[in-house]
Each structure stands twice: as C-alpha cells, then as structure tokens.
Design an enzyme around this catalytic site. Sequence first.
Site, PDB file in Angstrom:
ATOM      1  N   THR A  33      25.688  29.473  12.869  1.00  0.00           N
ATOM      2  CA  THR A  33      25.256  28.201  13.436  1.00  0.00           C
ATOM      3  C   THR A  33      23.835  28.309  13.970  1.00  0.00           C
ATOM      4  O   THR A  33      23.236  29.387  13.945  1.00  0.00           O
ATOM      5  CB  THR A  33      26.238  27.739  14.532  1.00  0.00           C
ATOM      6  OG1 THR A  33      25.958  26.394  14.893  1.00  0.00           O
ATOM      7  CG2 THR A  33      26.133  28.615  15.785  1.00  0.00           C
ATOM      8  N   ASN A  34      23.282  27.210  14.398  1.00  0.00           N
ATOM      9  CA  ASN A  34      21.989  27.169  15.073  1.00  0.00           C
ATOM     10  C   ASN A  34      22.245  26.842  16.534  1.00  0.00           C
ATOM     11  O   ASN A  34      23.226  26.165  16.842  1.00  0.00           O
ATOM     12  CB  ASN A  34      21.117  26.061  14.483  1.00  0.00           C
ATOM     13  CG  ASN A  34      20.469  26.464  13.178  1.00  0.00           C
ATOM     14  OD1 ASN A  34      20.623  27.577  12.695  1.00  0.00           O
ATOM     15  ND2 ASN A  34      19.732  25.529  12.600  1.00  0.00           N
ATOM     16  N   ILE A  35      21.348  27.227  17.401  1.00  0.00           N
ATOM     17  CA  ILE A  35      21.489  26.866  18.807  1.00  0.00           C
ATOM     18  C   ILE A  35      20.927  25.466  19.013  1.00  0.00           C
ATOM     19  O   ILE A  35      19.770  25.193  18.705  1.00  0.00           O
ATOM     20  CB  ILE A  35      20.777  27.886  19.713  1.00  0.00           C
ATOM     21  CG1 ILE A  35      21.458  29.251  19.580  1.00  0.00           C
ATOM     22  CG2 ILE A  35      20.798  27.403  21.167  1.00  0.00           C
ATOM     23  CD1 ILE A  35      20.796  30.344  20.364  1.00  0.00           C
TER      24      ILE A  35
END
Length: 222
Positions: A33-35
Amino acid sequence: LDGVFADKTLAGKKVLLTAGPTFEPIDPVRGITNISSGKMGYALARACRDAGAEVVLVSGPTALAGPVGVERVDVTTAQQMHDAVMARAAASDVFVAVAAVADYRVANAAEHKLKKQGAAPTLELVENPDILAAVAALPNGPFCVGFAAESQHLIDFAEAKRQKKGVPLLVANLVQTAMGSDANEVVLLDDAGSHPLPIMTKDEVAVAIVRHLARQLTASQG
Ligand code: CTP
Ligand code: CA
C-alpha cells in the site's frame, strides 16, 4: 470556514474525486500500500460540496467518516479505483485525483495465505493503470486537477508531471509536510506558472484549491 462559499462557485457542477491509498493484495492477509490518511481528499470533497457541487468520492481504505452530502464509493485496489472512476468520468465536469495510488500490483496474488519456506519469496509486480492520465486523455473529458507528492525537487518534478499527464492544474506538496498532518503547504501549478500558498489547515488548502479551479473552469468555458 462558514460563509466562504456563499457564492457557490461550483453550483450545478459534478465533481469526481479520488482519495486515500490503494491496497494491492499479496495474499489474503498481506498487501502493498501507500501511506495516505485521505485527509486532503476528504477535505476537498467537503469544499466542493460547500461550493455547491454534486460530489462523488472514490475512496481507498481510510479511517475517515464519509462527508455528509457526498456520495462515497469504497474501493480497495488501483484497478477497482480506475474502474469506478472511468464509469463516472464522462458525466463529470471536474475530476480531482488526490489518491495515493499504488503504482504496482502483485502479478499473481495468492488465493491462500503464503507459508514460510526456506527461501524468501520473490514478488512479481505489474504496473497499475494511471487513472489521472486516463481521464485527462478522454475526449471532452472533465477539467482535471492532479496532485504530486514529492520528497525532493518539488516544483521541477511536479511541473514535469503536470506536462506529462496533460492536466491544467496540479497541486504540489512535499510528503514530509503533508503526510498524516492536519496542515499542508502546497504550490499550485498551472499554465500561468507557480502559485505558492502559505501553510494552512487541509480544510483551508482545500478551499483555496476550489477557488482556483473554479476560476480556471470558468475561464476555460469562455
Ligand atoms: N495517479 C493516478 N493513478 C496512478 C498514479 C497516480 O491517478 N496509477 C494520480 C495521483 O492521484 C496524483 C497524480 O497522479 O494526482 C500524481 O501521482 P504521483 O504518484 O505523484 O505520480 P506518478 O505519475 O505515479 O509518478 P511517480 O510516483 O513516479 O512520481
Ligand atoms: Ca506514483
């Protein structure tokens, strides 16, 4: 911030936004995922609503409550976000891409939980579709606003991104400033050049972006 949109600059307009991260599964219990907290995108959805627009928010997984009066479409992966956006883009007047989309997904996500074996596994990644570029390339598509989160060379990298994706307005911010915070400091990039804004709350930044885009939208429609 009450009253700032008494003029309802987006009345009668349909605004489509993406917000939050995407999550790309590796197996049923793991993923890439991305933050992204989703705060900037949700603030923009509320600002567009307050400016009188009909708002659809396509959101990756966040901990935030859906804004009242905004239609929220929940998605997990970049491909789902792409499909939800493309199904609605042609009917929209404005598209704002705020989501931190994972650039890659795992080629063959495992159906069952991966077990530890002797050697560390290798993940094969494939590139996800670029949602903003796809919408910007639509004939007679909506007015597009992009974001660029950079960790260095902010203006140069962001302006290159604006040109490459062919969007009239791009919001540049440093990840060090923006991530997780309730405040943000951004630079708006358009054909006229760069417009730095002071550090403000994300709600205030959202209002400033809506003002700018409403002016550009009016100008582009003659
Ligand atoms: N974006 C998108 N779909 C993707 C990747 C990015 O819609 N698959 C959008 C983001 O929502 C943002 C803009 O494109 O509005 C820029 O995203 P960013 O990650 O900064 O740029 P990339 O083009 O992915 O380039 P890179 O990550 O290599 O800097
Ligand atoms: Ca990216």
